[in-house]
Design an enzyme around this catalytic site. Structure first.
Site, PDB file in Angstrom:
ATOM      1  CB  ALA A 125      -0.896  -0.011   1.232  1.00  0.00           C
TER       2      ALA A 125
ATOM      3  CE  LYS B 117      11.906   7.233  14.561  1.00  0.00           C
ATOM      4  NZ  LYS B 117      12.840   6.972  13.490  1.00  0.00           N
TER       5      LYS B 117
ATOM      6  CE  LYS C 129      15.174   6.121  16.873  1.00  0.00           C
ATOM      7  NZ  LYS C 129      16.206   6.780  16.057  1.00  0.00           N
TER       8      LYS C 129
END
Ligand code: NDP
Ligand code: HSE
Length: 450
Positions: free
Chosen positions: A46, A106, A206
């Site tokens: 996609a 993230k 992170k």
């Protein structure tokens, strides 16, 4: 011999990482099937724009703008779109339809991780995210599996390649921050809008992921203390090296006891810090990442490598594809994310560390003694002082009360023993107000020492 049916893989996104994942899946499909015990069939990719140029050859018939239909027919969904929406909506749809999901996102995990993990557990699926921290570096699986029997005390991570590249250029090439950022942009390391890198948002996301995993506790992004590198100067980097340090943007995640309250918990913070030249993290150059970890039984471990890059990050995604496919073949529910410890999240004021403070002071008798008294009055022990003949730039972050333009000045670099953030802040405020201090030009935490 392969007896299991083909597993249907839907890929969402064919940008820097997605196009490499598609290419590796198509090229190495047979080999991966042998490792899994089932065929892996990429059933569609996609994208937003069917005509956009791709960095690898993806058969045109695989491309679609209908992500919903693609997701509903898949066993495994790989999300490499980035951002919050529609990535979140697509992952919820995929989990609700019984697929395992893989993401490198993230930003999404740091903000909506609990919602996604909870749904995965409810429906018995698995969410994999090895590529979300440290690009190609295996760090999620080691924390979740290899170290699951140990107790992690502390993580020091260089988890943003762009800022590490910039600080490295400032140190080794003598660049200003602006020059180094321009070079990082030219090389494609920095984002189109580099604020997320420079201001530490990317590293904070992170840090939230690493701290949650390492300490079995959900660490919300908004509770990660964040400072970026925008105010780091060439002078600070040069002065750091003279003193035996290098400046790094660190993500520090630790389990500690708040000295003021006695509460044991988790603190996650991102800020520039001085790292001794002898520490393994000082040798992490360019856009590389590294995660240095201290655990009770394992001791010190370091995970190092490419923190970004399309094909490098695709390696971590493919590892997750193999894990997800094996799980399908073997059967059984996914393994839920462990948040059993549920420790309190502690503020930056609970941190105890060392500091280096640089001051411009009046160069006259008795000044050093006055400065030393200020430190001791606020409970901060001085470890080392170096003095050089200074010059008054008048551009320090904090001009002292007794600034006399005509007076000769000296530069003092003061290293402290361990002190609390609160004691250090009070000391810096007192220095700023002192009539012998012209300017407090730099305050940096020192990490990676005993
Ligand atoms: P890119 O911006 O290069 O690619 C994004 C892709 O998503 C494009 O192919 C785009 O389509 C597609 N896309 C965007 N919106 C939609 C939508 N609504 N529906 C369908 N497709 C859409 O991103 P990256 O490959 O760099 O990053 C992907 C993820 O990996 C991010 O979460 C990122 O944080 C993470 N990551 C990236 C690393 C890197 O080095 N790049 C390193 C580690 C993690 P189109 O091409 O048609 O515009
Ligand atoms: N902008 C990020 C970095 C990409 O520089 O590390 C990888 O997450």
């Amino acid at each position: 011999m392969i007896e299991y049916r083909n597993l249907r893989i839907a890929l969402l996104g064919a940008g820097a990482v997605g196009s490499q994942v598609a290419s590796l899946l198509l090229e190495h499909g047979d080999e991966l099937a042998g490792r899994v015990g089932a065929g892996l069939e990429l059933v569609g990719v996609a994208v937003r724009d069917l005509e956009a140029p791709r960095s690898t050859a993806i058969p045109q018939q695989l491309l679609t703008t209908d992500a919903h239909s693609l997701i509903l027919g898949a066993d495994i969904v790989i999300e490499l779109i980035g951002g919050i929406e529609p990535a979140r909506e697509y992952l919820l749809l995929a989990l609700n339809s019984g697929a395992d999901v893989i993401t490198a996102n993230k930003a999404l995990l740091a903000t909506h991780g609990p919602e996604l993990f909870e749904l995965a557990e409810q429906v018995g699926a698995q969410l994999y995210y090895e590529a979300a921290v440290g690009g190609a570096i295996p760090i999620i699986r080691p924390l979740r599996d290899s170290l699951a029997g140990d107790r992690v005390h502390r993580i020091l991570g260089i988890v943003n390649g762009t800022t590490n590249y910039i600080l490295d250029r400032m140190d080794l090439e003598g660049d200003s921050l602006e020059e180094a950022l321009a070079a990082a942009t030219e090389l494609g390391y920095a984002e189109a809008d580099p604020t997320s890198d420079i201001e530490g948002y990317d590293a904070a996301q992170k840090a939230a992921i690493l701290a949650s995993l390492a300490f079995h506790t959900t660490v919300p992004l908004e509770l990660v203390h964040r400072e970026g590198i925008a105010s780091i100067t060439h002078e600070q980097v040069v002065s750091a090296r003279k003193a035996g340090f290098v400046v790094k943007l660190l993500a520090v995640c630790e389990r500690l006891t708040d000295p003021a309250t006695g509460v044991e918990g988790v603190c996650a913070r991102v800020h520039p810090a001085l790292v001794p030249l002898t520490h393994p993290l000082a040798a992490v150059h360019g856009a590389n990442n590294a995660v240095f970890l201290e655990a009770e039984a394992a001791g010190s471990l370091m995970f190092y490598g490419a923190g970004a890059g399309g094909i490098q990050t695709a390696s971590a995604v493919l590892g997750d594809v193999v894990s997800a496919a094996r799980r399908h073949v073997i059967g059984g529910p996914g393994v839920a994310e462990s948040t059993h410890a549920d420790l309190p999240i502690l503020p930056i004021s609970s941190v105890v560390t060392r500091y280096q403070i640089t001051l411009t002071v009046s160069d006259r008798p008795g000044v050093l003694a006055q400065i030393a008294t200020l430190f001791s009055t606020h409970g901060v022990s001085v470890e080392a002082v170096t003095q050089s003949v200074g010059h008054d730039t008048g551009h320090g972050p904090s001009a002292g009360a007794g600034h006399h333009l005509s007076e000769p000045t000296a530069t003092l670099v003061i290293g402290t023993h361990q002190a609390t953030e609160g004691a250090l802040a009070d000391t810096v405020a007192a220095l700023g107000a002192s009539d012998v201090v012209t300017a407090v030009t730099s305050v940096l935490r020192v990490e990676g020492t005993e």
